[in-house]
Design a protein around this motif. Structure first.
Motif, PDB file in Angstrom:
ATOM      1  N   VAL B  97     -49.908 -27.698  -1.789  1.00 35.34           N
ATOM      2  CA  VAL B  97     -51.101 -28.408  -1.163  1.00 35.34           C
ATOM      3  C   VAL B  97     -50.832 -30.167  -1.161  1.00 35.34           C
ATOM      4  N   GLU B  98     -50.486 -30.485  -2.327  1.00 41.19           N
ATOM      5  CA  GLU B  98     -50.790 -31.915  -2.645  1.00 41.19           C
ATOM      6  C   GLU B  98     -49.716 -32.668  -1.455  1.00 41.19           C
ATOM      7  N   MET B  99     -48.507 -31.946  -1.468  1.00 41.28           N
ATOM      8  CA  MET B  99     -47.510 -32.544  -0.378  1.00 41.28           C
ATOM      9  C   MET B  99     -48.121 -32.405   1.064  1.00 41.28           C
ATOM     10  N   ALA B 100     -48.818 -31.366   1.408  1.00 38.65           N
ATOM     11  CA  ALA B 100     -49.319 -31.135   2.638  1.00 38.65           C
ATOM     12  C   ALA B 100     -50.655 -32.213   3.124  1.00 38.65           C
ATOM     13  N   VAL B 101     -51.298 -32.617   1.934  1.00 39.47           N
ATOM     14  CA  VAL B 101     -52.405 -33.439   2.387  1.00 39.47           C
ATOM     15  C   VAL B 101     -52.134 -34.650   3.231  1.00 39.47           C
ATOM     16  N   PRO B 102     -51.227 -35.311   2.856  1.00 37.17           N
ATOM     17  CA  PRO B 102     -50.869 -36.620   3.593  1.00 37.17           C
ATOM     18  C   PRO B 102     -50.274 -36.373   4.961  1.00 37.17           C
ATOM     19  N   MET B 103     -49.894 -35.125   5.284  1.00 37.61           N
ATOM     20  CA  MET B 103     -49.044 -34.924   6.617  1.00 37.61           C
ATOM     21  C   MET B 103     -50.406 -34.605   7.358  1.00 37.61           C
ATOM     22  N   ILE B 104     -51.291 -33.781   6.743  1.00 40.29           N
ATOM     23  CA  ILE B 104     -52.809 -33.583   7.339  1.00 40.29           C
ATOM     24  C   ILE B 104     -53.292 -34.901   8.064  1.00 40.29           C
ATOM     25  N   ILE B 149     -58.520 -45.673   3.665  1.00 41.53           N
ATOM     26  CA  ILE B 149     -59.340 -45.505   2.428  1.00 41.53           C
ATOM     27  C   ILE B 149     -59.235 -44.462   1.547  1.00 41.53           C
ATOM     28  N   PHE B 150     -58.776 -43.244   2.271  1.00 42.15           N
ATOM     29  CA  PHE B 150     -58.851 -42.035   1.497  1.00 42.15           C
ATOM     30  C   PHE B 150     -57.456 -41.508   0.832  1.00 42.15           C
ATOM     31  N   LEU B 151     -56.287 -41.986   1.560  1.00 43.28           N
ATOM     32  CA  LEU B 151     -55.015 -41.891   0.957  1.00 43.28           C
ATOM     33  C   LEU B 151     -54.700 -42.128  -0.460  1.00 43.28           C
ATOM     34  N   PRO B 152     -55.048 -43.692  -0.544  1.00 46.06           N
ATOM     35  CA  PRO B 152     -54.894 -43.886  -2.118  1.00 46.06           C
ATOM     36  C   PRO B 152     -55.931 -43.178  -3.045  1.00 46.06           C
ATOM     37  N   ILE B 153     -57.310 -43.024  -2.571  1.00 48.99           N
ATOM     38  CA  ILE B 153     -58.181 -42.213  -3.622  1.00 48.99           C
ATOM     39  C   ILE B 153     -57.517 -40.912  -3.786  1.00 48.99           C
ATOM     40  N   GLU B 154     -56.876 -40.227  -2.829  1.00 51.25           N
ATOM     41  CA  GLU B 154     -56.508 -38.855  -2.831  1.00 51.25           C
ATOM     42  C   GLU B 154     -55.184 -38.836  -3.788  1.00 51.25           C
ATOM     43  N   ILE B 155     -54.412 -39.821  -3.686  1.00 52.53           N
ATOM     44  CA  ILE B 155     -53.297 -40.022  -4.516  1.00 52.53           C
ATOM     45  C   ILE B 155     -53.595 -39.924  -5.909  1.00 52.53           C
ATOM     46  N   LEU B 156     -54.609 -40.849  -6.202  1.00 55.36           N
ATOM     47  CA  LEU B 156     -55.087 -41.107  -7.550  1.00 55.36           C
ATOM     48  C   LEU B 156     -56.043 -39.922  -8.033  1.00 55.36           C
ATOM     49  N   HIS B 158     -57.235 -37.111  -6.376  1.00 54.54           N
ATOM     50  CA  HIS B 158     -57.219 -35.741  -5.462  1.00 54.54           C
ATOM     51  C   HIS B 158     -58.514 -35.047  -5.240  1.00 54.54           C
ATOM     52  N   PRO B 159     -59.630 -35.837  -4.790  1.00 59.30           N
ATOM     53  CA  PRO B 159     -60.816 -35.431  -4.478  1.00 59.30           C
ATOM     54  C   PRO B 159     -60.980 -34.443  -3.486  1.00 59.30           C
ATOM     55  N   LEU B 160     -60.207 -34.694  -2.382  1.00 56.37           N
ATOM     56  CA  LEU B 160     -60.311 -33.681  -1.118  1.00 56.37           C
ATOM     57  C   LEU B 160     -59.582 -32.221  -1.562  1.00 56.37           C
ATOM     58  N   GLN B 161     -58.448 -32.459  -2.297  1.00 56.29           N
ATOM     59  CA  GLN B 161     -57.845 -31.204  -2.788  1.00 56.29           C
ATOM     60  C   GLN B 161     -58.528 -30.421  -3.646  1.00 56.29           C
ATOM     61  N   LYS B 162     -59.400 -31.002  -4.621  1.00 58.73           N
ATOM     62  CA  LYS B 162     -60.185 -30.442  -5.556  1.00 58.73           C
ATOM     63  C   LYS B 162     -61.162 -29.722  -4.989  1.00 58.73           C
ATOM     64  N   ILE B 322     -55.772 -25.913   2.367  1.00 59.45           N
ATOM     65  CA  ILE B 322     -55.342 -27.083   3.150  1.00 59.45           C
ATOM     66  C   ILE B 322     -55.984 -27.326   4.350  1.00 59.45           C
ATOM     67  N   ALA B 323     -56.365 -26.127   4.824  1.00 55.97           N
ATOM     68  CA  ALA B 323     -57.243 -26.175   6.114  1.00 55.97           C
ATOM     69  C   ALA B 323     -58.693 -26.630   5.954  1.00 55.97           C
ATOM     70  N   LEU B 324     -59.194 -26.203   4.688  1.00 55.66           N
ATOM     71  CA  LEU B 324     -60.395 -27.220   4.480  1.00 55.66           C
ATOM     72  C   LEU B 324     -60.419 -28.599   4.194  1.00 55.66           C
ATOM     73  N   VAL B 325     -59.133 -28.744   3.533  1.00 55.41           N
ATOM     74  CA  VAL B 325     -58.792 -30.319   3.296  1.00 55.41           C
ATOM     75  C   VAL B 325     -59.100 -31.125   4.469  1.00 55.41           C
ATOM     76  N   HIS B 326     -58.515 -30.530   5.713  1.00 54.92           N
ATOM     77  CA  HIS B 326     -58.574 -30.895   7.030  1.00 54.92           C
ATOM     78  C   HIS B 326     -60.051 -31.400   7.257  1.00 54.92           C
ATOM     79  N   LEU B 327     -60.773 -30.368   7.115  1.00 56.13           N
ATOM     80  CA  LEU B 327     -62.206 -30.472   7.430  1.00 56.13           C
ATOM     81  C   LEU B 327     -63.030 -31.454   6.509  1.00 56.13           C
ATOM     82  N   ILE B 328     -62.838 -31.170   5.380  1.00 57.58           N
ATOM     83  CA  ILE B 328     -63.375 -32.009   4.362  1.00 57.58           C
ATOM     84  C   ILE B 328     -63.271 -33.423   4.571  1.00 57.58           C
ATOM     85  N   TYR B 329     -61.970 -33.713   4.926  1.00 48.70           N
ATOM     86  CA  TYR B 329     -61.185 -35.129   4.932  1.00 48.70           C
ATOM     87  C   TYR B 329     -62.069 -35.689   6.434  1.00 48.70           C
TER      88      TYR B 329
END
Lengths: 76, 388
Positions: B97-104, B149-156, B158-162, B322-329
């Protein structure tokens, strides 16, 4: 209007005039808003055509590129 | 074919009713195919990588590479729904999922190319082009800002993933890890996946799993195209009603309308492309178009959620995550960027500036499109490959 002399008018008359002008202004604004909204509704009524246009986006790209290059040739 | 979208043809005649029922059944069948295809990708990818999916996508351990893959893939096929559905399938097959988030996130940027191209159709009238191009690029600027805004925060952190993980585990059932209430999905998709697996085996035993992934991608690609066309016909009347209803109301109504119309037509690029001529004519201001575009970002997440219902077993939670990451993001991006006044105006200012420049020199619009969606991401991939 801007050259009109209001100095002779009483305070009461001035206030009345302001109130009436304000009312007319509000009516004009509402009319303008209504007309703009009517135009928007009319535009939305053409949604089928817009859907159709959106489906032909690659031909848009082709004509755009042709136009860009013809403009560039003209500039030279 | 009778155009039932035409109000004059909308009389409840028996022929129209039968046609409408047939078209809705076709939509249901296509959604079934979409779900099945996601299952095919999951099964094929799992089999092909033998649990080592992360190794295959080693290049995407760098989140920027994942982002670029998402941008280029979506820009090339002009459909974020297709790409996000494929990503759901890949996650079901073992991609982390970690790899898939930036793809989304990349898919969100890539999808904006469609309305940019649509705006090119207004090239013959300078003012119209300026307005249309601004309406298209306001979406680009917003989605680029969201990533910044969100990619650096996510890398550090992972709020979306969590957050998505939290909701996914609560939505997915306990022991067999299939989506609660949707346990019927696997039995109905399994026979078709098995048939495709047999077909792939007949073509090549060694490459059967890869072929299954390819079949899945092809099916998703065509399903998204056909379902989009069909829903446009079926839903144009409803979409019109929603748009009419949102006129004269505030931006929240615009966001909701944009989201609902996108869910109806299953395509954010259709909704955002629809906004381009409305803005081009000058009847709608950029400020009024902007909320609809943001709603489209939210509405498009329905496809990945639908795709996630295809997955059962060990990876069901991850597919839904990962589908919910898309929605929450997308929800968070709208809340943050549109919610904060100073941030809200930046995409509008960016789009207005770019459209002013591009209206004077059209080549700038072309350079912008090719540069942002292809050359820059391509150069970054090339540089990455050289340095690794």
């Amino acid at each position: 209007m801007e050259n009109e002399d209001f100095s002779s008018l009483s305070k009461k008359k001035l206030k009345k005039l302001i109130r009436e002008t304000q009312e007319v202004l509000n009516q004009l604004k509402s009319e303008l808003k209504l007309r703009k909204q009517e135009k928007r509704h009319k535009e939305i009524d053409h949604m089928e055509e817009h859907f159709e246009d959106a489906a032909h986006n690659l031909s848009n790209l082709k004509s755009f590129i042709q136009k860009v290059f013809s403009e560039m040739r003209k500039d030279k | 074919m009778i155009d039932i979208s035409n109000p004059e043809n909308n009389e409840p005649t028996q022929d129209n009713l039968i046609l409408r029922i047939f078209q809705w059944l076709l939509v249901l069948f296509l959604i079934y195919l979409l779900i099945t295809a996601v299952g095919m990708i999951g099964a094929g990818f799992k089999g092909a990588t033998k649990g080592q999916a992360t190794d295959l996508f080693a290049f995407a351990t760098n989140p920027f590479m994942g982002l670029i893959v998402g941008v280029i893939a979506t820009a090339m096929i002009q459909s974020s729904s297709t790409v996000t559905s494929i990503i759901v399938g890949l996650v079901a097959g073992g991609l982390s999922v970690e790899m898939a988030v930036p793809m989304i996130m990349g898919a969100n940027i890539g999808t904006t190319i469609t309305n940019t191209i649509v705006s090119f159709g207004h090239i013959n009238k300078k003012k119209e082009f300026r307005r249309a191009f601004a309406a298209a690029t306001v979406h680009d600027f917003f989605n680029l800002m969201a990533v910044v805004i969100f990619l650096p925060i996510e890398i550090l952190f992972h709020p979306l993933q969590k957050a998505a993980g939290y909701f996914a585990t609560h939505l997915v059932g306990g022991e067999n890890l299939s989506v609660k209430g949707l346990n019927f999905i696997k039995p109905i998709t399994k026979p078709v996946i098995a048939e495709f697996k047999n077909l792939a085996n007949m073509i090549s035993e060694q490459g059967a799993n890869i072929l299954l992934v390819v079949f899945g991608i092809i099916v998703i690609f065509f399903v998204i195209i056909f379902v989009g066309r069909l829903l446009k016909k079926l839903m144009v009347g409803r979409a019109k009603d929603i748009m009419h209803g949102s006129i004269g109301r505030g931006p929240v109504s615009g966001i909701v309308s944009g989201a609902v119309v996108t869910v109806m037509v299953q395509s954010s690029s259709t909704t955002t492309s629809l906004m381009v001529p409305l803005a081009g004519s000058g009847v709608f201001k950029l400020k009024q178009i902007y909320p609809f575009t943001l709603g489209a970002n939210i509405g498009t997440t329905i496809t990945a959620l639908l795709a996630a219902t295809a997955i059962s077993g060990d990876h069901a939670v991850l597919a839904l995550q990962i589908a919910l990451v898309h929605l929450i993001y997308n929800l968070s991006a709208v809340l943050l960027i549109y919610g904060v006044k100073n941030l809200r105006k930046l995409p509008i200012e960016g789009a207005q500036w770019l459209s002013n420049v591009a209206a004077d020199r059209k080549i700038i619009a072309l350079i912008y499109m090719v540069g942002v969606f292809f050359v820059l991401p391509g150069l970054l991939v090339f540089t990455y490959q050289l340095t690794m």
